[in-house]
Design a protein around this motif. Sequence first.
Motif, PDB file in Angstrom:
ATOM      1  N   PRO A 228       0.858  -1.032  -0.184  1.00  0.00           N
ATOM      2  CA  PRO A 228       0.082  -0.040   0.128  1.00  0.00           C
ATOM      3  C   PRO A 228       0.996   1.296   0.022  1.00  0.00           C
ATOM      4  O   PRO A 228       0.262   2.360  -0.545  1.00  0.00           O
ATOM      5  N   VAL A 229       2.139   1.462   0.520  1.00  0.00           N
ATOM      6  CA  VAL A 229       2.942   2.716   0.680  1.00  0.00           C
ATOM      7  C   VAL A 229       3.048   2.951  -0.670  1.00  0.00           C
ATOM      8  O   VAL A 229       3.223   4.289  -0.935  1.00  0.00           O
ATOM      9  N   ASP A 230       3.241   2.141  -1.716  1.00  0.00           N
ATOM     10  CA  ASP A 230       3.258   2.298  -3.171  1.00  0.00           C
ATOM     11  C   ASP A 230       2.110   3.076  -3.894  1.00  0.00           C
ATOM     12  O   ASP A 230       2.243   3.423  -5.001  1.00  0.00           O
ATOM     13  N   PHE A 231       0.943   2.926  -3.481  1.00  0.00           N
ATOM     14  CA  PHE A 231      -0.105   3.132  -4.072  1.00  0.00           C
ATOM     15  C   PHE A 231      -1.307   3.871  -3.301  1.00  0.00           C
ATOM     16  O   PHE A 231      -2.171   4.296  -4.157  1.00  0.00           O
ATOM     17  N   MET A 232      -1.248   3.802  -2.199  1.00  0.00           N
ATOM     18  CA  MET A 232      -2.487   4.073  -1.362  1.00  0.00           C
ATOM     19  C   MET A 232      -2.626   5.799  -1.601  1.00  0.00           C
ATOM     20  O   MET A 232      -3.739   6.182  -1.761  1.00  0.00           O
ATOM     21  N   GLN A 233      -1.518   6.423  -1.224  1.00  0.00           N
ATOM     22  CA  GLN A 233      -1.642   7.720  -1.380  1.00  0.00           C
ATOM     23  C   GLN A 233      -2.274   8.391  -2.692  1.00  0.00           C
ATOM     24  O   GLN A 233      -3.011   9.266  -2.947  1.00  0.00           O
TER      25      GLN A 233
END
Length: 433
Positions: A228-233
């Motif tokens: 998630p760190v790579d797409f949640m934002q």
Amino acid sequence: MDRRRRRRAFHLLLATGSIMALVGLGWGVFFAWRGEWPVAAMELAMASLGVGVIVMARLRRPRAASWVAFLGLAGVLCFFSAFLDVPTEQVPRTSHVFLLVLALCAHHVFRDEKPWLRYALVGALMALFVVFAAAPLQAPSSLAIADEVRRVGIWINLATAMASLLIVLRLADTDIAEHRALHRALRDALSQRRFVLFYQPQVDAAGRIVGAEALLRWQDARRGLIRPVDFMQAAEDTGFILPLGQWVLQEACRQLAAWQATPALRHVRLSVNISALQLRQPDFVQQVEDVMARSGIQAGALTLELTESVLVHDMDDAVGKMRALHAMGVRLSLDDFGAGYSSLSYLRDLPFSEMKIDRAFTRGVVRDAHAATITRNLLQLGRDLGIDVIAEGIEQEDQFALLGEQGCRLFQGYLFGRPMDVAAFSERIATSP
Ligand code: C2E
Ligand code: MG
Ligand code: MG
């Protein structure tokens, strides 16, 4: 990728800092050589600000670095335009053109700040540009740079300013293109079923699995498993989190229903992360009710994890929905407690059934007496308020033991299992004590 955007911002800051340092140093030496000490001092001040920007960027303080760079450059440019680059009949002023470049940079760099602040900054710089361009600001200044120098300077200034404009425009273009590509990739991944839920065990004091947290993964053919760190934002920024979060909820409830139909797994609870934007939807409670009804799960087995960010935006709206969910029997958990502006009043006033102590505290609990005091007090607080407390991020036996001694009854962390696919989780439960 969010990570790529952060890396680009980092490089942009390094480049800005370096340009400030080099330009400041170059002109500083030049004016010192001509004996124009006040100007030289001004230039060297800009060079030191540039060094400051580089240091802060390297210390991973991008926001502070951006503000120092921005305010420093704005200050230097105004001072330069007002007192050094004083227009004469023969040679016009040109330094103020950089205010426009800076305005465009600010529009790009401060896009995560509040919109009013971002546009106030851009507007202020443009207003200053107009003043320097239009007003007959010819205050006789003892610092004014001689026309013979400025005659060459206007060419250098304007050429540099136009080149910088091009670079900023190019960066903004790349950013927009990447943002669009990521949004498209997210949409495709959802329609092509490339999102999966992983499950991380939650255990009791005896190490028995009593629940799981559903954690989202994106399986990409080329890049493998993406966290998630790579797409949640990006999912939050584009609003894509709404259909994605809806899918997560459906998939989690479908899985929970399957577990509830299996005797060995009937007791397992499932926690699902809910983002602020999801809760803000007017029909969120209805969505949860529908999904639960369709999957036929018992409400008490479903926990929705919220972070404080959910509550700071529109507290009244959030509270109303939380009460409705609580009334339906859904458990609510306050995630990452202690990581942000954790307010005890959230726990006292809102219908939370659980608080998750953030990894920031459990990590240091064995070596750091302060962390241990905090966890002990949070556990006491949980008992006083009658809510469950779960310790996140347990990686070592001694953390598990110490928190157990402090009265903690629920744990989650790599020590008991990393997030895993559903097959591995079922297998793990079969071998659980
Ligand atoms: P979170 O809800 O606080 O989830 C816990 C994170 O800590 C997970 O990262 C988990 O893999 C990691 N973790 C668990 N135990 C340990 C440990 O012992 N050591 C360490 N170093 N890490 C541990 P993950 O899966 O990368 O998820 C990160 C965050 O992304 C989550 O934090 C959550 O805020 C968000 N997220 C994940 N799935 C979803 C989802 O379906 N919806 C929403 N809205 N957010 C999600
Ligand atoms: Mg969570
Ligand atoms: Mg957490």
